[in-house]
Motif scaffolding. Sequence first.
Motif, mmCIF file in Angstrom:
data_model
loop_
_atom_site.group_PDB
_atom_site.id
_atom_site.type_symbol
_atom_site.label_atom_id
_atom_site.label_comp_id
_atom_site.label_asym_id
_atom_site.label_seq_id
_atom_site.Cartn_x
_atom_site.Cartn_y
_atom_site.Cartn_z
ATOM 1 N N HIS A 256 0.799 -1.224 0.000
ATOM 2 C CA HIS A 256 0.000 0.000 0.000
ATOM 3 C C HIS A 256 0.833 1.277 0.000
ATOM 4 O O HIS A 256 0.273 2.370 -0.029
ATOM 5 C CB HIS A 256 -0.940 0.003 1.208
ATOM 6 C CG HIS A 256 -1.977 -1.084 1.160
ATOM 7 N ND1 HIS A 256 -3.245 -0.883 0.660
ATOM 8 C CD2 HIS A 256 -1.928 -2.389 1.535
ATOM 9 C CE1 HIS A 256 -3.933 -2.014 0.736
ATOM 10 N NE2 HIS A 256 -3.161 -2.942 1.263
ATOM 11 N N ASP B 237 -6.624 -8.470 -0.710
ATOM 12 C CA ASP B 237 -7.185 -8.498 0.643
ATOM 13 C C ASP B 237 -8.528 -7.779 0.743
ATOM 14 O O ASP B 237 -8.996 -7.468 1.843
ATOM 15 C CB ASP B 237 -6.203 -7.898 1.652
ATOM 16 C CG ASP B 237 -5.881 -6.432 1.359
ATOM 17 O OD1 ASP B 237 -6.433 -5.871 0.382
ATOM 18 O OD2 ASP B 237 -5.070 -5.850 2.104
ATOM 19 N N SER C 171 -9.293 -4.781 0.067
ATOM 20 C CA SER C 171 -9.223 -3.391 0.513
ATOM 21 C C SER C 171 -9.517 -2.413 -0.617
ATOM 22 O O SER C 171 -9.459 -1.202 -0.420
ATOM 23 C CB SER C 171 -7.856 -3.095 1.132
ATOM 24 O OG SER C 171 -6.805 -3.368 0.216
#
Length: 429
Positions: A66, A104, A106
């Motif tokens: 990220h 994931d 996200s």
Amino acid sequence: MKSSIFLFSLVILSFLAELSDAKIACPTGFALVNQQKCLKIFPNHLKHLEAELDCTHFGGTLATIHNAIDNRAVSNFAANAGVQNAWIGVFCFENQTTSCYYDDNSGRLSYNNFIPGHPRLDNGYGGCVYMTTSGKNAGQWSSGPCGVVGLAFVCEVPTTVADPTCLHNFNGNCYLPSHELTGSPPNATYSDARGICHSNSAELASIHSHQEVDFIRTIYKDLDFYSVLIGGQVSADGNNVTWVDGSDFDYNYMNPIGQTDGNCLQMNTIKSQTNNGLWSKFKCERINYFLCKRKIGDAVNPKFKSVASIKDKPTHTINLADASHCNSTLFLAPGIVTTLGYPNSVEGIFCTWKIGVLGAYRVGIYFTDFSINGALNIYDEYGNLIEAPSISRYPFQALGPTNLVSMTHDSRYDKPGLYHGFSATILPY
């Protein structure tokens, strides 16, 4: 005044003591990187889906990145293990970075380090993403064919809290399967199961992510259990679920075509079923294996806090009355797809649906109602026909072999034949 300062100081000291006691840790075999990531390198070369599935056995995904700091850390971590290229947890549906998503769940990429010209899905390339860890492109990403090339890979699981007494430790929680508890029967009714969990400073398990489902599946992967009780209670009208540990019902993995009845929840653990882990209703007075869960370092809080509707989740519904959703839209699970105007027959059109799921999962299509004239053709991402159901059928499922499937149907002949269409819930498995 002095007494107030003294009391405040005691509170701060107590808080700091709790922080020191709650030591951040990783599962056995995983390394703590940047004090926030638990990573494990697998140098054996696997195709992308195979690598993703290996990560799910730990309740994890391929490593997600990220920011630039994490990118450097993952690159160095793989390079130090002698790996030159490794799959990471990103998948792209088109040639733009805005079409790329994290494994994931996200969401879309908030950071990327693609080499110029990537992601690239045409001319033999693909939507699966890998990182180069050496040479001039060290730390940079490329997209490649998912089902052709085998590469090393980096798995990531959530950090947890150290607890030497806990055999099944995941994301700050300790899981206690009933067949491993001493001094109590492995099978019990819902009420008795709760009592046994309480005697072990735990509560029947609540579940809040697909990664948690994966972790629990691993506990039972070598056992011949049909199902286990978990800590959900279903309302009398069958539409609402509460977790008895008081946590939010913020994730739903109910079996859309489940035919069982009752006001308690069970989780399917049949090891021969590739899509096990789904939840269904269970009669509370019947006995079954069960799973307890406790927050590491915290007391059990059995108070109800929230109620969520089974029918509200998943929430993303394609409205096929809007023609832009037909023949063009990539639909990301979870959600519901239907024929035009369902459940009322209308003058239809020829439609194509392209459906995808994120992360280390494949597409599961669960038809809760099915009544069409002619076939609904279901294809895998390579254009191979998976199934072609037609006419009227009881609820059934169709499982895609990868994370992309497409469906086609000509609904123009449904209304003249008095067929009312179909409704299907899309879930990852």
